[in-house]
Scaffold this active site. Structure first.
Site, PDB file in Angstrom:
ATOM      1  N   CYS A 138       0.809  -1.212   0.000  1.00 40.87           N
ATOM      2  CA  CYS A 138       0.000   0.000   0.000  1.00 40.87           C
ATOM      3  C   CYS A 138       0.845   1.266   0.000  1.00 40.87           C
ATOM      4  O   CYS A 138       0.297   2.358  -0.112  1.00 40.87           O
ATOM      5  CB  CYS A 138      -0.940  -0.005   1.203  1.00 40.87           C
ATOM      6  SG  CYS A 138      -0.129  -0.402   2.747  1.00 40.87           S
ATOM      7  N   CYS A 175      -0.928  -4.017   8.982  1.00 39.17           N
ATOM      8  CA  CYS A 175      -0.618  -2.769   9.707  1.00 39.17           C
ATOM      9  C   CYS A 175       0.019  -3.082  11.055  1.00 39.17           C
ATOM     10  O   CYS A 175       0.949  -2.396  11.502  1.00 39.17           O
ATOM     11  CB  CYS A 175      -1.886  -1.952   9.935  1.00 39.17           C
ATOM     12  SG  CYS A 175      -2.710  -1.452   8.419  1.00 39.17           S
TER      13      CYS A 175
END
Lengths: 136, 208
Positions: A37, A105
């Protein structure tokens, strides 16, 4: 996808945002990124003896990445280096109720802690602050 | 070169025959390159690619098979979708390289994700500039255009280096594939920053 209340809280009121002086011998700087990302996370620790006395982060990424790193700095403050190295991404997932697509994450935050501790140890091992690689 | 099973004409694309004007069965394992009758190599002439896609689309576009037998119509739809997808991937340098790395069994972005510390520090710097630029309400941040040029140049260098690593096409499992993946990862960070710059430009343009 709905964010959990804890993620929203950390996102709206991130703890320990900022920078420490990375030239200081007592500061370890971790920097990690997620190529999927393009998120990038910097996590810094200030160490006295073997205890983390301060931690700061700067994350450019989604809400979950910000929340994961904010939580990570909260958790490692006051811990010893060894204790900080024990923190697992699964604990972050659980605390923030991260959905499966956001697990990376929490991995980023765990890696950031390890990267910061390793940078600190490398500095100590070298006996002097490492030459800075940042150009600006 | 494959030939049409009906009229034995030589085919530029195995997806359809220009003489019989029908879609043809393409093996499931035909590659994107095979599908458009191209050699397996990184260098692609996008003009030629587009021409090939338009040519075969004239023979197999589903609109021409609205009243055909259901099997033929479905094949036309399936082949058209495959050809369009192939064009989408092959016409983009980064997507084509990504496809080649996967096809040759190279690492994906999960398996090969670590980036050099210095690079990530630079990514942080770009993001610091972008963050400040976003908070500016008056003029566009003067650092944005130089940053955009720098990022575009880096992207170009990464693509050039990928081209060199994939020419000639490396064998399966080649270490070059790992290096291509690292270059592709760097492009991800660059593209994200470029997209943000573009968003800032558009936001500014719409204010004016």
């Amino acid at each position: 996808m709905a964010y959990s209340n804890k993620v929203i809280d950390h996102y709206n009121n991130p703890r320990n945002v900022g920078s420490l002086d990375k030239a200081k011998a007592t500061v370890g700087t971790g920097v990690v990124g997620a190529p999927e990302c393009g998120d990038v996370m910097k996590l810094q620790i200030e160490v006295e003896g073997d205890r983390i006395v301060d931690a700061k982060f700067k994350t450019f990424g989604c809400g979950s990445a910000i929340a994961s790193s904010s939580l990570a700095t909260e958790w490692i403050k006051g811990k010893t280096l060894d204790e900080a190295m024990q923190i697992k991404n699964t604990q972050i997932v659980e605390e923030l109720s991260l959905p499966p697509v956001k697990i990376h994450c929490s991995v980023l935050a765990e890696d950031a802690i390890k990267s910061a501790v390793m940078d600190y140890k490398a500095k100590q091992g070298a006996g002097a602050p490492l030459a800075e690689t940042k150009k600006s | 070169m494959t030939v049409c099973p009906h009229c034995a004409a030589e085919l530029e694309s195995p997806a359809g025959c220009p003489h019989c004007k029908v879609p043809l069965e393409v093996p499931e394992d035909a590659s994107l390159f095979d599908l458009l009758g191209l050699e397996h190599r990184f260098a692609v002439d996008v003009k030629d690619l587009r021409k090939r896609v338009l040519k075969v689309s004239r023979d197999i576009h589903p609109d021409f098979f609205g009243t055909s037998a259901p099997g033929v119509r479905e094949l036309a739809e399936k082949n058209s979708a495959r050809v369009n997808k192939a064009f989408e991937i092959l016409s983009d340098d980064a997507e084509r390289a990504d496809w080649i790395v996967r096809d040759l069994g190279g690492p994906d972005e999960q398996e090969e994700r670590a980036m050099p510390r210095e690079f990530l520090m630079e990514v942080l710097d770009w993001n610091e500039i972008l963050e400040e630029a976003r908070s500016r309400t008056e003029a566009l941040d003067p650092r944005l255009e130089p940053l955009a040029s720098e990022l575009s140049e880096r992207r170009g260098q990464a693509i050039a280096s990928i081209g060199a690593l994939l020419t000639p096409m490396p064998p399966r499992g080649s270490p070059n594939l790992v290096r291509v993946r690292q270059e592709l990862n760097s492009i991800r960070y660059v593209d994200r920053a470029l997209a943000e710059i573009e968003a800032l430009r558009l936001a500014r343009a719409s204010v004016r």
